[in-house]
Design a protein around this motif. Structure first.
Motif: not given
Length: 390
Positions: A251, A272-273, A294
């Motif tokens: 991730c 997440r970003l 991503e």
């Protein structure tokens, strides 16, 4: 054209998707509506896995080549979509819950990792019980919240009652309370691959995001490992221990931590970003494109990482500011440009300018070979913005 299903919309990610020769079908919640030439479907709740699957199937996007989320609210749904549609990337929605729920995450960490004390707040929990357990003040927020939205530092029974009014009701697992950590915050953005750190950076917020929600200028800059060797050592150890214990999938991640004299206190970690302009300043400083990483992970590909710069250290360090509408007579873009040197600058101080997250009506990126000089200039820009001038 191959299609990615994307939960949420952000313009910088959209540009990265199109650079890869891909199309996107966005699932969005009002008011975050993409431009008219982008394909999208509105949903009421990113956390409703049934709703987002129905939306994808109804839109004819069931033959997508990948799925990803631009924010925390969509990471569980993205994992669920991957499993149902046979897509690459993380499909373990159970483990993903440990990166959404603040209580589950903190209680899954090894005992030696310092973190705030955290508990659920079932409906009807009195203020006094939480004050006795967690101390005063304490923090109240959604168990699966994002950023600093609806997060409150509570110092009295009256503040506690007001905080609960803005939080989900009717659930014993919808709200958490945590002991308050009074310390500066830094965050780690990085890429986790094959059970280890493939790449990472450390940045510092100039003010807490919670303070930015309440009127301050949100700003952050990339730190220089040479100036902060002990901090980087501790941060690398904390990230590795936390992500291994939480069984993180491959991730892009964003981990927040508090810096105290005795060491680091874990805040929270998201699959997440990073938000705001963090991907941009990391790319400018290190040449690492977190958007592309991503996308690669969503396609089942190996993220591309550039070789380290000569000498192992960046030539310039970068930071960003989310500029607010100034008080009084206001400021113009020209006022900022005359007073300071910028790498990038946009600003609309007019009364009808659209206002984004953290009160943003503009943004800026600045850089310097000397991280301490960069920090000083950013603090001056923030004060200039907040005061409406010198």
């Amino acid at each position: 054209m191959p299609t990615l299903v994307v939960l949420g919309y952000r313009e910088d990610l959209d540009r990265a998707i199109r650079r890869r020769g891909l199309d996107a079908h966005y699932l969005v919640q009002t008011p975050a509506i993409p431009p008219e030439d982008r394909r999208f479907t509105r949903v009421a709740d990113f956390e409703n896995a049934q709703e987002i699957l129905r939306a994808v199937l109804a839109a004819g996007a069931g033959d997508a080549v990948g799925a990803l989320s631009v924010h925390e609210m969509g990471v569980f749904g993205a994992a669920y979509l991957r499993r149902q549609l046979g897509l690459p990337g993380n499909t373990d929605s159970l483990r993903t819950l440990y990166f959404r729920d603040k209580y589950l995450q903190k209680h899954a960490l090894p005992p030696h990792v310092r973190r705030a004390r955290c508990r659920y707040v079932p409906e009807g929990t009195p203020y006094g019980r939480l004050a006795d357990e967690l101390g005063e003040p304490f923090v109240v927020k959604p168990a699966t919240g994002a950023g600093s939205l609806r997060t409150a530092v509570v110092r009295s029974a009256e503040e506690y009652a007001r905080a609960l009014e803005a939080l989900p009701a009717g659930s014993d697992v919808g709200v958490v309370a945590e002991s308050f950590v009074d310390a500066p915050e830094v965050y780690v953005d990085g890429i986790w691959r094959n059970g280890g750190l493939a790449w990472w950076s450390v940045s510092r917020n100039h003010i807490a995001p919670l303070s930015a929600v309440r009127g301050g200028v949100l700003a952050a800059h990339v730190l220089d490992r040479r100036r902060h060797p002990r901090l980087f050592e501790r941060a690398g150890t904390l990230v590795a221990e936390a992500l291994k214990s939480l069984e993180a999938p491959d991730c892009v991640f964003h981990l927040e931590t508090f810096v105290e004299e005795s060491g680091l206190t874990f805040g929270e970690c998201a699959l997440r970003l990073p938000g705001a302009l963090s991907p941009r300043v990391n790319e400018l400083t290190y040449g690492v494109d977190l958007f592309d990483a991503e996308i690669s992970l969503a396609l089942g590909e190996e993220p591309a990482l550039p070789p380290p710069p000569a000498g192992g250290d960046p030539e310039r360090f970068h930071g960003y500011l989310l500029l607010r509408r100034a008080p009084g007579a206001g400021l113009t873009r020209q006022d900022f440009a005359r007073r300071f040197a910028f790498d990038e600058l946009s600003y609309d101080g007019s009364p009808d300018a659209p206002v984004g997250p953290y009160g943003r009506v503009g943004q800026a990126i600045v850089s310097d070979p000397d991280e301490s000089a960069l920090q000083k200039r950013m603090e001056e820009i923030a004060r200039f913005n907040e005061r409406g001038g010198d």
